[in-house]
Design a protein around this motif. Structure first.
Motif, PDB file in Angstrom:
ATOM      1  N   MET A   1      -7.934  36.827  16.372  1.00  0.00           N
ATOM      2  CA  MET A   1      -9.088  36.149  16.757  1.00  0.00           C
ATOM      3  C   MET A   1      -9.220  34.582  16.316  1.00  0.00           C
ATOM      4  SD  MET A   1     -12.963  37.123  16.003  1.00  0.00           S
ATOM      5  CE  MET A   1     -12.897  38.758  16.781  1.00  0.00           C
ATOM      6  N   THR A   2      -9.210  33.598  17.023  1.00  0.00           N
ATOM      7  CA  THR A   2      -9.031  32.421  16.800  1.00  0.00           C
ATOM      8  C   THR A   2     -10.484  31.714  16.827  1.00  0.00           C
ATOM      9  OG1 THR A   2      -9.011  31.719  19.269  1.00  0.00           O
ATOM     10  CG2 THR A   2      -6.703  32.062  18.174  1.00  0.00           C
ATOM     11  N   GLY A   3     -10.432  30.453  16.031  1.00  0.00           N
ATOM     12  CA  GLY A   3     -11.645  29.846  15.870  1.00  0.00           C
ATOM     13  C   GLY A   3     -12.391  30.190  14.794  1.00  0.00           C
ATOM     14  N   GLN A 133     -17.410  35.164  24.603  1.00  0.00           N
ATOM     15  CA  GLN A 133     -16.013  35.214  24.106  1.00  0.00           C
ATOM     16  C   GLN A 133     -15.898  34.093  22.945  1.00  0.00           C
ATOM     17  OE1 GLN A 133     -13.925  37.791  25.326  1.00  0.00           O
ATOM     18  NE2 GLN A 133     -12.164  37.017  23.872  1.00  0.00           N
ATOM     19  N   GLY A 134     -15.251  34.687  21.843  1.00  0.00           N
ATOM     20  CA  GLY A 134     -14.871  33.419  20.951  1.00  0.00           C
ATOM     21  C   GLY A 134     -15.865  33.338  19.799  1.00  0.00           C
TER      22      GLY A 134
END
Length: 281
Positions: A1-3, A133-134
């Motif tokens: 998972m990014t961010g 998403q995100g």
């Protein structure tokens, strides 16, 4: 998972490990949390609520609010014939002498479901609104190195589980030592009064030091003897104690490892098996 996480949450069970995490964050020895969330089954011993009150004040002073969330009164619901069947892991004795264990869903229904719902609400996307998403919350869980095998990834994409005690290399004993140094050496175990997974040492502690809770557990044990109208097993009898005898009559004998058993985290039930999380919320 990014961010970066939109929210940093502590899953606060109010037992030894999660209490240590909250105090570590208050002291800024680990990154602070935006909020701590306590899932209340409304059936914890009084000493847990007293401890939670104290934590809540310290946490508020440090700018970390503690939110208490609940999905109902587990004890009351389990005894209500008009309520949907609450599946606690009761010990079953069949008419033919067979022995069984009811499926454990109380942890999922009375802890995990409302924790997830609160995270969604805090993120701004309450069920059934879709979380984009995100967008996710980082959820800290108090699992120490002596039970690292219980550390699991979240099953929903808007949660990312992290385990700061594993990063620190701390055991339950380390947490207890740290709590004692801050005047929290009497941090209680957090588990429902009538949890069937109590070891004998915990039943003895209730009987000898919390007579009101013991009386409540004995009364509950008697009340569930023939089960809920919607419970499986026609003619079977149900018990809180693993011996499948009435709690009031059991000869309690603590085992050599009983004192090492700590509280019941929402994410690592003391049964030793994985918690069935049910339908994501």
């Amino acid at each position: 998972m990014t961010g970066r996480p939109a929210l940093r949450v502590l899953s606060l069970g109010a037992g030894v490990q999660s209490s240590a995490l909250l105090l570590l964050a208050i002291e800024r020895r680990i990154p602070r949390f935006d909020v701590a969330v306590f899932a209340d089954t409304r059936w914890e011993p009084s000493e847990v609520y007293t401890h939670l009150d104290r934590l809540e004040k310290l946490s508020a002073d440090a700018g970390i609010p503690v939110r208490r969330v609940s999905n109902g009164d587990l004890r009351k619901d389990a005894l209500d014939p008009e309520h949907r069947f609450v599946s606690m892991p009761l010990f079953v004795l069949g008419k033919d002498g067979s022995r069984g264990l009811l499926r454990r869903q109380c942890t999922a229904e009375y802890k995990i479901t409302c924790l997830k719902a609160e995270v969604r609400r805090l993120l701004g996307y309450p069920h059934p609104t879709r979380v984009p998403q995100g967008v996710y919350a980082e959820q800290a869980i108090g699992i120490s190195v002596d039970e690292f095998h219980r550390a699991k990834d979240a099953t929903v994409r808007y949660l990312r589980n992290v385990f700061p005690l594993l990063d620190l290399g701390w055991t339950r004993a380390d947490c207890r030592t740290y709590l004692t140094s801050l005047g929290f050496g009497n941090t209680p175990r957090s588990a429902c009064v009538g949890c069937p997974f109590h070891r004998d040492s915990e039943w003895i502690r209730l009987r000898d030091h919390d007579p009101a809770a013991w009386a409540e557990a004995v009364a509950f044990d008697e009340a569930i003897r023939h089960g809920h109208p919607r419970a499986p097993g026609i003619g079977a009898t149900y018990y809180l104690h693993r011996s499948r005898q009435p709690l009031a009559e059991v000869v309690l004998k603590p085992g050599p490892d009983d004192d090492q058993i700590e509280g019941c985290s929402p994410w690592s039930c003391r049964s030793g098996s994985a918690v069935r999380e049910g339908r994501p919320q």
